[in-house]
Design an enzyme around this catalytic site. Sequence first.
Site, short mmCIF file in Angstrom:
data_model
loop_
_atom_site.label_atom_id
_atom_site.label_comp_id
_atom_site.label_asym_id
_atom_site.label_seq_id
_atom_site.Cartn_x
_atom_site.Cartn_y
_atom_site.Cartn_z
N HIS A 1 -1.88 6.61 -16.03
CA HIS A 1 -1.43 5.77 -14.85
C HIS A 1 -0.09 5.75 -14.84
O HIS A 1 0.70 5.30 -15.73
CB HIS A 1 -2.05 4.38 -14.92
CG HIS A 1 -3.52 4.14 -14.82
ND1 HIS A 1 -4.14 4.07 -13.70
CD2 HIS A 1 -4.46 4.15 -15.86
CE1 HIS A 1 -5.64 4.38 -14.00
NE2 HIS A 1 -5.75 4.24 -15.42
N LYS B 1 -11.94 11.07 -9.23
CA LYS B 1 -12.13 9.96 -10.17
C LYS B 1 -12.97 8.86 -9.22
O LYS B 1 -12.77 8.59 -8.23
CB LYS B 1 -10.90 9.20 -10.24
CG LYS B 1 -10.91 7.94 -11.33
CD LYS B 1 -11.18 8.12 -12.71
CE LYS B 1 -11.41 6.99 -13.39
NZ LYS B 1 -10.32 6.03 -13.60
N ASP C 1 -4.81 6.41 -21.13
CA ASP C 1 -4.94 5.24 -20.15
C ASP C 1 -3.88 4.29 -20.25
O ASP C 1 -3.75 3.36 -19.88
CB ASP C 1 -6.43 4.57 -20.36
CG ASP C 1 -6.76 3.54 -19.15
OD1 ASP C 1 -6.20 3.87 -18.11
OD2 ASP C 1 -7.54 2.72 -19.42
#
Length: 346
Positions: A15, A102, A250
């Site tokens: 992210h 996703k 992540d």
Amino acid sequence: MKTLTLTKPDDWHLHVRDGEQMRAALPHTARQFARAIIMPNLRPPVVSVAMALSYRDRILAALATAAQQYTFEPLMTLYLTDHTSPQEIIRAKESGKIHAVKLYPAGATTNSDAGVTDLAKCYSTLATMEKIDFPLLVHGEVTDPDVDVFDREGIFIDQVLTPMIRQFPALRIVFEHITTRDAVSFVQESSHPIAATITAHHLLLNRNAIFQGGINPHHYCLPVLKRETHRQALVEAAISGNPKFFLGTDSAPHAQTAKENACGCAGIFTAHAALELYTSVFEQAGALDRLEAFASFHGADFYRLPRNQEQIVLRKENWSVPEQFEYAGDNLIPFRANTTLTWRMT
Ligand code: DOR
Ligand code: ZN
């Protein structure tokens, strides 16, 4: 002095936000990794090819104006909704710049409100992905508020993933940021083309870390940390040499004010020291010789992208993680802030 030379790794789950926040977060990843799979859970989410390509342009523009020059390639993804069309998937693949779709079950995590409410609504889209061999990345948690938050991954396997792979036997799937022994076994034993990413924080921490010495919002992420037995299973999977398991941080930056809040956001920022953190896990497990495959080979092979050619060097050296980084007018508290790490990328 002890050093470790590795093929330059990739981060298969990142992210990196947008705008000023992206400009603050991106250099941390671009310094360590050659490529990263860029998560599409922006506000609004990246639901079309046009949005993904324009997000990619913004990332490349930020790299071009960064204080240092990096060779880094963002690998874009599309955010699956109830309305994603098969045609959009075909266009995504044809772009050559979008590498996966996703799946966020609606409400599962940060900016997932626009996610999928009922997988049946996506069947024709998933069938197209299967047909053109375009990978699906899954946030593997059910969202039923009656399901215990620690059980959501296990129940997702039974209720969603198992039927999905039966329905789409050739659909390439990455089970993202797995957190349980159940997920490890599922991926290991499945004959389906399914792989899994594992984060550094789930390898390093169990759920006690959320409560140690008082509630610690900087150890809150989704899927939430689990029991020690699950952490051990993740370490065993990561160091196993099984190509179905690979690195995905992540890393999920949130401003300090959003984390240290009565309703703190989920997400742990690890990009500042991602490789060093994974290296410490592999060292502790006596498996430094398996790190390169996990960090640099398995993911590229699964995505059918070339392995990187460049190399990086890690040195056994103590250094202190800063207390904070600047983050678009706020602070970003990094994982292991103010502590000493024992490996350092040179
Ligand atoms: O902890 C998390 N943070 N888990 C996710 O799935 C999303 C991420 C974010 O975007 O902040
Ligand atoms: Zn994520």
